[in-house]
Design a protein around this motif. Sequence first.
Motif, PDB file in Angstrom:
ATOM      1  N   ASP A 152       0.866  -1.186   0.000  1.00 14.56           N
ATOM      2  CA  ASP A 152       0.000   0.000   0.000  1.00 14.56           C
ATOM      3  C   ASP A 152       0.900   1.233   0.000  1.00 14.56           C
ATOM      4  O   ASP A 152       1.369   1.680   1.038  1.00 14.56           O
ATOM      5  CB  ASP A 152      -0.926  -0.004   1.212  1.00 14.56           C
ATOM      6  N   PHE A 153       1.158   1.748  -1.189  1.00 15.94           N
ATOM      7  CA  PHE A 153       2.053   2.898  -1.327  1.00 15.94           C
ATOM      8  C   PHE A 153       1.460   4.172  -0.746  1.00 15.94           C
ATOM      9  O   PHE A 153       2.173   5.151  -0.547  1.00 15.94           O
ATOM     10  CB  PHE A 153       2.422   3.108  -2.796  1.00 15.94           C
ATOM     11  N   SER A 154       0.156   4.188  -0.461  1.00 10.25           N
ATOM     12  CA  SER A 154      -0.471   5.400   0.073  1.00 10.25           C
ATOM     13  C   SER A 154      -0.354   5.492   1.597  1.00 10.25           C
ATOM     14  O   SER A 154      -0.629   6.543   2.164  1.00 10.25           O
ATOM     15  CB  SER A 154      -1.941   5.458  -0.337  1.00 10.25           C
ATOM     16  N   ARG A 155       0.059   4.412   2.234  1.00  9.45           N
ATOM     17  CA  ARG A 155       0.125   4.402   3.705  1.00  9.45           C
ATOM     18  C   ARG A 155       1.052   5.507   4.221  1.00  9.45           C
ATOM     19  O   ARG A 155       2.193   5.624   3.807  1.00  9.45           O
ATOM     20  CB  ARG A 155       0.613   3.030   4.198  1.00  9.45           C
ATOM     21  N   GLY A 156       0.532   6.353   5.080  1.00  7.35           N
ATOM     22  CA  GLY A 156       1.308   7.423   5.695  1.00  7.35           C
ATOM     23  C   GLY A 156       1.480   8.664   4.850  1.00  7.35           C
ATOM     24  O   GLY A 156       2.086   9.639   5.294  1.00  7.35           O
ATOM     25  N   MET A 157       0.962   8.653   3.638  1.00  9.00           N
ATOM     26  CA  MET A 157       1.146   9.809   2.756  1.00  9.00           C
ATOM     27  C   MET A 157       0.277  10.981   3.223  1.00  9.00           C
ATOM     28  O   MET A 157      -0.883  10.788   3.587  1.00  9.00           O
ATOM     29  CB  MET A 157       0.803   9.444   1.314  1.00  9.00           C
ATOM     30  N   GLN A 158       0.872  12.155   3.185  1.00  2.31           N
ATOM     31  CA  GLN A 158       0.205  13.398   3.585  1.00  2.31           C
ATOM     32  C   GLN A 158       0.354  14.423   2.462  1.00  2.31           C
ATOM     33  O   GLN A 158       1.184  14.236   1.563  1.00  2.31           O
ATOM     34  CB  GLN A 158       0.839  13.933   4.882  1.00  2.31           C
TER      35      GLN A 158
END
Length: 189
Positions: A152-158
């Motif tokens: 999941d490359f979106s994990r933690g993205m802000q």
Amino acid sequence: MKELSLNKTKVLCIGDSLTEAYGINSENGWVNLLQQELHLPIVNAGISGDTTFGMLARTEKLLLAHKPSHLIILGGTNDLWFGLVAESIISNIHAISRQAKYYDAECIIGIPTQTFGIKEINFANQNYSKQILSFQKKLIAYCKSYEKINIDFSRGMQPEHFLEDKLHPNELGQKMMFRNALQVLKDIF
């Protein structure tokens, strides 16, 4: 790292601008950072603007040329921009994973990053950001259903992890993508 014969481990990353590291120096992209950390041969076959149809069309040639032990697939956001439905995109990803299996490469599915504040409408007159979020959920469900390893490359993205276009990760975002990939891959290699 696991006691795999590392001399036989080679990773091929097929994707679009999220893999190619659009808008930043490719040295700071998640694929290159992963190669530096794992000390493994990793091929970046990301092409900005590519769709899963394009990825599927070039997969066999890439598998034959590079003979990877693992294939990371990260795509779909361009398909969504053109208004394609998630089921068609996932069908292409499934076909790519079948080709990987045929050529003895373990397939890992990348869940693309989300967007922050994009209010654009795609070619099908749909909210692009909502289409990406919906696709992420369907792709995760597909991975669970078919027992596919996924990142999941979106994990933690802000929001601060993206370029001004609010779609492509900046250097900080690429580092976050690298960490997300590393967390999954350290249990494989």
